[in-house]
Design an enzyme around this catalytic site. Structure first.
Site, PDB file in Angstrom:
ATOM      1  N   PHE A 157     -54.442 -47.808  34.749  1.00 15.54           N
ATOM      2  CA  PHE A 157     -53.790 -48.181  36.014  1.00 15.54           C
ATOM      3  C   PHE A 157     -54.044 -49.631  36.386  1.00 15.54           C
ATOM      4  O   PHE A 157     -53.740 -50.043  37.499  1.00 15.54           O
ATOM      5  CB  PHE A 157     -54.299 -47.275  37.147  1.00 15.54           C
ATOM      6  CG  PHE A 157     -54.001 -45.808  36.921  1.00 15.54           C
ATOM      7  CD1 PHE A 157     -52.732 -45.303  37.201  1.00 15.54           C
ATOM      8  CD2 PHE A 157     -54.956 -44.951  36.422  1.00 15.54           C
ATOM      9  CE1 PHE A 157     -52.442 -43.965  36.986  1.00 15.54           C
ATOM     10  CE2 PHE A 157     -54.679 -43.616  36.200  1.00 15.54           C
ATOM     11  CZ  PHE A 157     -53.419 -43.109  36.491  1.00 15.54           C
ATOM     12  N   CYS A 265     -44.555 -53.078  33.266  1.00 13.21           N
ATOM     13  CA  CYS A 265     -44.703 -51.646  33.571  1.00 13.21           C
ATOM     14  C   CYS A 265     -43.626 -51.058  34.475  1.00 13.21           C
ATOM     15  O   CYS A 265     -42.913 -50.151  34.067  1.00 13.21           O
ATOM     16  CB  CYS A 265     -46.080 -51.405  34.184  1.00 13.21           C
ATOM     17  SG  CYS A 265     -47.395 -51.701  32.997  1.00 13.21           S
TER      18      CYS A 265
END
Ligand code: NAD
EC number: 1.1.1.22
Length: 429
Positions: A157, A265
């Site tokens: 993350f 992303c």
């Protein structure tokens, strides 16, 4: 623990270096000899705050890089796959790097007698680990997952620009595993972290990563839509979102409107989730619109520019900011790319400046003029567009005095609108 990292990009280099810093022995594997040489010399192949210091401390000691899978798999107990997962021509996830890396690992597992765990850290759509990675590993090794070796999924993350900090101080760690032993090995690696560690099966872990990114992208497109409406109504959307973000159920983060999201992303992960949904016969209309709103923001910036400079043909337009966000040299899916493309299509002469990303943008636009500071890029310009939220753009002032016509279209709300002599226009405010 002895760890091998497959792929040394943003995720792999940061993961490998941070695991080394936490006392593990790390072997990084890449197919790019340039990256391998750099890492072995303690030079990060990508820019990340704090990475160079850490890499210098560990390269040649408990961290090394190689192209040799045999060496890496033989001398490690756990491998993290950190290779790219781009979007294919149809918008779905392209798993060729994942397949290649899985095959390369599987072939080496064939001759390995000790237990080894293979962990997917790349962002992959749900069911990839179970239905793509595991079968390739089993086929290439001739062994059985869950018995002879373990397979897991541990999504990453980290935020580019703050990746080292994020790796060391995560909000949570998600450990996906379809067999308990693999899960335990991965969890042990993170012993000492104080954040919540969530355990799930691999497809749930994969989905958690997509849903996190899709939700953040949705917040941004939502804020942009609200910003576009607010601008037309003469309302300050930042004040609105300040009020909205004070609601604990909403949180103040990711409510800044502007030119839209980019990076390696958000765009690709939302597209991949849309693609995966269509595979199971579901049309994700909300997610499709999140992408549409994002595509439209650069067009809105161009429209605002043309309000002040109706004919861009032959006009000199300075683009300040090329990276997809501040504090990184990454230009993947940067909003500056469509913006510059549209300016060139209109016949504008584009000058550009970015504190870090110019070298990368030269591969996309070799024929625009790059400068080493904002003032030189602004010199003689008919207008400028702010495309990245670099802190130094907030300090610009006298530099605008070098423009022929001091029109500033701010896509990131960084420039002080009250600077004397400029005509300031915010994209959503
Ligand atoms: P990247 O393109 O920066 O780096 C990937 C590296 O993998 C390259 O060095 C490439 O040479 C290497 N590689 C490709 N095929 C290989 C192979 N068969 N064997 C060994 N090395 C190989 O990619 P990245 O940005 O680090 O992203 C990697 C994955 O992590 C992607 O799935 C991405 O979605 C995910 N992710 C990225 C970020 C981010 O901020 N960049 C954050 C979270 C997750």
């Amino acid at each position: 623990m002895k760890i091998s990292i497959i792929g040394t990009g943003y995720v792999g280099t940061v993961t490998g270096t941070c695991f080394a810093h936490r006392g593990n022995d790390v072997i990084c594997v890449d197919v790019d000899p340039g990256r391998i040489n750099k890492i072995n010399q303690g030079i990060p192949p990508i820019y990340e705050e704090g990475l160079e210091e850490l890499l210098k401390e560990h390269a040649g000691k408990n961290l090394e890089a190689t192209a040799d899978y045999d060496y890496a798999i033989t001398n490690s107990d756990i491998s993290f796959i950190c290779v790219p997962t781009p979007t294919d021509a149809s918008g779905k996830i392209d798993l060729r790097f994942i397949r290649e890396a899985s095959r390369s690992i599987g072939e080496r597992l064939k001759n390995k007698s000790s237990y080894h765990v293979v962990v997917v850290k790349s962002t992959v759509v749900p069911e990839t680990t179970e239905k793509v990675v595991t079968p390739i590993l089993e086929q290439a090794s001739g062994k059985k997952a869950g018995k002879d070796f373990g397979v897991g999924m541990n999504p990453e993350f980290l935020r580019e620009g703050k990746a080292v900090y994020d790796f060391m101080n995560p909000d949570r760690i998600v450990v996906g595993a379809d067999d308990p032993m693999a899960g335990e090995v991965i969890r042990n690696l993170y012993a000492g972290y104080t954040c919540p560690i969530l355990t799930a099966d691999t497809k749930t872990a994969e989905m958690i990563k997509y849903v996190s990114n899709a939700f953040l992208a949705t917040k941004i497109s939502f804020s942009n839509e609200v910003g576009n409406i607010c601008k037309l109504l003469g309302i300050d959307t930042y004040k609105v979102m300040e009020g909205v973000g004070l609601d604990a159920r909403i949180s103040p983060h990711f409510l800044r409107s502007g030119l839209g999201f980019g990076g390696s992303c958000f765009p690709k992960d939302v597209k991949a989730l849309v693609g995966k949904a269509s595979e199971v016969d579901y049309e994700p209309i909300l997610l499709k619109t999140v992408l549409e709103v994002n595509e439209r923001q650069p067009l809105i910036a161009l429209r605002l520019l043309k309000k002040h400079v109706p004919d861009l043909n032959g006009k000199k337009i300075a683009v300040l900011g090329l990276a997809f966000k501040n504090d990184t040299d990454d230009i993947r899916e940067s909003r500056a790319i469509p913006l510059i493309g549209m300016l060139l299509a209109e016949g504008a002469v584009v000058t550009a400046y970015d504190p870090m990303a110019s070298e990368h943008m030269k591969n996309v636009y070799p024929n625009i003029s790059y400068f080493s500071n904002a003032g030189d890029a602004l010199d003689g310009a008919d207008a400028c567009l702010i495309a990245t939220e670099w802190g130094e753009f907030g300090k610009l002032n006298g530099e605008f005095g070098r423009m022929k016509s001091k029109i500033v279209i701010d896509g990131r709300r960084v420039v002080n609108p009250d600077i004397k002599g400029i005509t300031y226009e915010g994209i959503c405010w």
